[in-house]
Motif scaffolding. Structure first.
Motif, PDB file in Angstrom:
ATOM      1  N   LEU A   1      28.658  58.923  61.550  1.00  0.00           N
ATOM      2  CA  LEU A   1      27.725  58.909  60.427  1.00  0.00           C
ATOM      3  C   LEU A   1      26.347  58.452  60.853  1.00  0.00           C
ATOM      4  CD1 LEU A   1      29.577  57.249  57.430  1.00  0.00           C
ATOM      5  CD2 LEU A   1      28.223  59.349  57.356  1.00  0.00           C
TER       6      LEU A   1
ATOM      7  N   ASP B   1      34.946  65.453  61.252  1.00  0.00           N
ATOM      8  CA  ASP B   1      35.576  64.876  60.062  1.00  0.00           C
ATOM      9  C   ASP B   1      36.601  65.769  59.373  1.00  0.00           C
ATOM     10  OD1 ASP B   1      33.003  63.324  60.449  1.00  0.00           O
ATOM     11  OD2 ASP B   1      34.097  62.155  58.938  1.00  0.00           O
TER      12      ASP B   1
ATOM     13  N   ALA C   1      35.919  61.502  50.617  1.00  0.00           N
ATOM     14  CA  ALA C   1      35.404  60.383  51.421  1.00  0.00           C
ATOM     15  C   ALA C   1      34.443  60.907  52.483  1.00  0.00           C
ATOM     16  CB  ALA C   1      36.551  59.627  52.062  1.00  0.00           C
ATOM     17  N   SER C   2      34.802  62.008  53.156  1.00  0.00           N
ATOM     18  CA  SER C   2      33.935  62.520  54.226  1.00  0.00           C
ATOM     19  C   SER C   2      32.628  63.047  53.660  1.00  0.00           C
ATOM     20  CB  SER C   2      34.619  63.658  54.984  1.00  0.00           C
ATOM     21  OG  SER C   2      35.908  63.284  55.366  1.00  0.00           O
TER      22      SER C   2
ATOM     23  N   GLU D   1      31.235  62.867  50.654  1.00  0.00           N
ATOM     24  CA  GLU D   1      30.399  61.965  49.845  1.00  0.00           C
ATOM     25  C   GLU D   1      29.647  60.965  50.734  1.00  0.00           C
ATOM     26  OE1 GLU D   1      32.424  59.617  46.834  1.00  0.00           O
ATOM     27  OE2 GLU D   1      30.711  59.844  45.475  1.00  0.00           O
ATOM     28  N   THR D   2      30.330  60.373  51.703  1.00  0.00           N
ATOM     29  CA  THR D   2      29.624  59.392  52.544  1.00  0.00           C
ATOM     30  C   THR D   2      28.537  60.060  53.368  1.00  0.00           C
ATOM     31  OG1 THR D   2      31.653  59.444  53.819  1.00  0.00           O
ATOM     32  CG2 THR D   2      31.009  57.321  52.941  1.00  0.00           C
TER      33      THR D   2
ATOM     34  N   LYS E   1      25.592  60.427  51.268  1.00  0.00           N
ATOM     35  CA  LYS E   1      24.886  59.167  50.992  1.00  0.00           C
ATOM     36  C   LYS E   1      24.100  58.670  52.199  1.00  0.00           C
ATOM     37  CE  LYS E   1      27.673  57.223  47.279  1.00  0.00           C
ATOM     38  NZ  LYS E   1      28.999  56.630  47.071  1.00  0.00           N
ATOM     39  N   VAL E   2      24.677  58.848  53.378  1.00  0.00           N
ATOM     40  CA  VAL E   2      24.039  58.279  54.569  1.00  0.00           C
ATOM     41  C   VAL E   2      23.019  59.244  55.193  1.00  0.00           C
ATOM     42  CG1 VAL E   2      24.458  57.343  56.877  1.00  0.00           C
ATOM     43  CG2 VAL E   2      26.045  56.846  55.013  1.00  0.00           C
TER      44      VAL E   2
END
Ligand code: TEU
Length: 543
Positions: A278, A298, A311-312, A314-315, A318-319
């Motif tokens: 990430l 991922d 989880a993959s 969305e994060t 965000k990052v």
């Protein structure tokens, strides 16, 4: 969308030339074969192709060990064949991305032949050479991805050299500016030949820790769901050296500055950096002055659950706010996703159809791997058939990467399903694959192949899918629910990736104004409730 942004949200079809189409009868695919099949690729509705390496190579790692960056290996043809491929691709409106494997060369590359000859020659410092530790062991405890120590002793220089992959793939020393210069020259060679972009192999491996500090051992589960201790007797390690350091970033800026001398060229970096991916992707793609996008591992594992996908994606959303991600379920390094995601042979076609719906609705660019559009599964090979050194080394705990590299299947009735007229191609064509050849699927309106075409055209038809925003919806149900929005267009997607039916109430704040069934799926929608069967998807326009 500006023409120079073609890569943003694009669908890229990965061609593994060795297994695509043989035109000479030697049992290996070639560039002329790719050219011959470009109209087929264009018929899928993709934006471009990524060509795995076709450069001069001793083929210890199937071409990911390059001995001349500016030429075509005779196995694949000539530079003239490459030019013809480019011309035909562009005539068909397809972009061409080539694979740049510059983190390491082949040990047969003239640079390495020079470098290893003495400690004083002009290329002595072009690779990563180091003396043993005082106790005579390797300079550090670093491990090769393909097993064993990352260091090989050289009897002539009486020093170790570093290799992140095979011992026949020595790592270049990126800390040396001469190395950076000469690599960028080779990149310019291909830019001048008209390529539209580059996939940068192992871009997070370019630089090594100059302080040569030992890594702390760590069990890292990134290796495709396999228990790492089964695969690698040394276990995996975390790196003390941070791959987002200034020197890493500075080189990517140099790379981008070179690309910016040309119109509309793009890069996608391969970042297999475990839990650190990430941060690495964010650092490599931010600011619009380094890589255009990154590709991570991922979605290349066994998990096809709503929880994992959410989880993959969305994060990353965000990052990596300032960069762009490229998603894929399959490539030439991992078990084909149908074999990873389906629980039985009976559900494979449905899983194949649903998986492309998922991929096509994600925010990001997407890579498809040749044969997935036919619903191919991982080929079961005998040990004698293996060609991948990684698989040969760890068989049977890890069967290697040949199972996803078997030839494309074109014509059901032909020898080797039309891939090659050779008696024995480099890898066998499984009988089950031959039954799924392109010609058979063209004739069947509801085939996986025709479904891919319909879904990719669905994506093309909705700007919100190409580069719109993505918002996940809070729910206690085991579904993957999100909206994609651009301008006035807002689409709601609900994926049921389980085998049980589920009822999903449309969130109160939303109103479904239109139902927009994704190709092949038509769940019930009534009184604000969607009833999804197992392995199903709902799509609607919402206000
Ligand atoms: O892969 C990089 C990488 O990390 C993979 O080696 C991966 O960990 C491995 O394949 C697990 O199965 C790239 C290429 O895609 C791969 O084909 C090459 O072998 C590798 O680099 C070395 O160049």
């Amino acid at each position: 969308q500006a023409q120079s942004d073609w890569w943003k949200g694009a669908v890229i079809y990965q061609v593994y030339p060795r297994s695509f189409q043989d035109t000479t009868g030697d049992g290996y695919g070639d560039l002329a074969g790719v050219t011959k099949r470009l109209p087929y690729i264009a018929s899928l509705g993709v934006d471009g192709i990524w060509l795995s390496p076709f450069f001069t190579s001793p083929m210890a790692d199937m071409g990911y060990d390059v001995s001349d960056y500016c030429n075509v290996d005779p196995m694949f043809g000539t530079l003239a064949d490459f030019d013809a491929l480019m011309a035909e691709a562009h005539r068909l409106g397809l972009k061409v991305i080539i694979d740049q494997v510059i983190s390491h060369t082949s040990d047969q590359h003239p640079w390495f032949v020079d470098s290893r000859a003495s400690r004083t020659n002009s290329k002595a410092d072009w690779y990563v050479w180091a003396n043993p530790k005082p106790d005579g062991t390797a300079p550090t405890n670093w491990l090769s991805v393909f097993g064993g120590p990352a260091w090989e002793w050289d009897g002539v220089r009486k020093q170790y050299y570093m290799h992140s992959f095979l011992a026949s793939q020595p790592d270049l020393n990126f800390h040396n500016p001469d190395v950076q210069d000469v690599l960028l020259e080779t990149v310019r060679f291909w830019l001048d030949r008209g390529v539209d972009g580059f996939r940068l192999d192992t871009v997070n491996h370019y630089f090594h820790d100059r302080l040569l500090r030992d890594n702390p051992p760590l069990f890292d589960e990134e290796s495709f769901g396999l228990d790492a201790s089964d695969v690698n007797p040394y276990g995996m390690q975390d790196h003390l050296y941070d791959k987002t350091r200034p020197e890493n970033v500075a080189f990517l800026k140099r790379f981008r500055a070179l690309l910016d001398d040309y119109e509309g060229r793009a890069t996608v970096g391969e970042v297999g950096d475990g839990a650190r991916s990430l941060k690495t992707v964010a650092a490599y793609t931010s600011g619009n002055d380094k890589l255009n996008m990154c590709y991570t591992f991922d979605l290349l594992g066994p998990d096809f659950s709503a929880k994992h996908l959410r989880a993959s994606v969305e994060t990353f959303g965000k990052v990596v706010t300032d960069g762009w991600v490229c998603w894929a379920f399959s490539n030439h390094d991992v078990v084909r996703h149908l074999s990873r995601f389906s629980e039985s042979a009976e559900e494979q076609v449905r899983v194949a159809k649903l998986a492309i719906c998922v991929l096509a609705s994600l925010r990001g660019s997407i890579c498809l791997y040749q044969g997935e559009e036919l619903g191919l599964t991982e080929a079961e090979l005998a040990f004698e058939d293996l060609r991948d050194p990684y698989g040969i080394r760890f068989w049977p705990a890890f069967k290697g990467r040949d199972g996803c590299r078997t030839p494309m299947v074109w014509e059901t009735g032909k020898p080797n399903a039309g891939f090659s007229s050779a008696e024995k191609p480099w890898l066998p064509v499984p009988y089950v694959h031959a039954m799924q050849a392109v010609d058979a699927q063209e004739r069947k309106p509801d085939s996986v192949l025709n479904h891919y075409r319909a879904v990719l055209s669905f994506r093309k038809g909705h700007g919100a899918l190409r580069d719109g925003d993505m918002h996940f919806i809070k729910t206690n149900l085991d579904v993957l629910a999100f909206t994609r929005q651009k301008g006035d267009e807002k689409l709601l997607f609900v994926f049921n990736l389980t085998r049980e039916a589920v009822e999903f109430p449309i969130p109160k704040a939303m109103r479904v104004t239109d139902i927009l069934p994704m190709p092949g799926f038509a769940p019930l929608f009534d009184a604000g409730i969607v009833t999804l069967e197992g392995l199903d998807v709902f799509c609607g326009v919402v206000a």
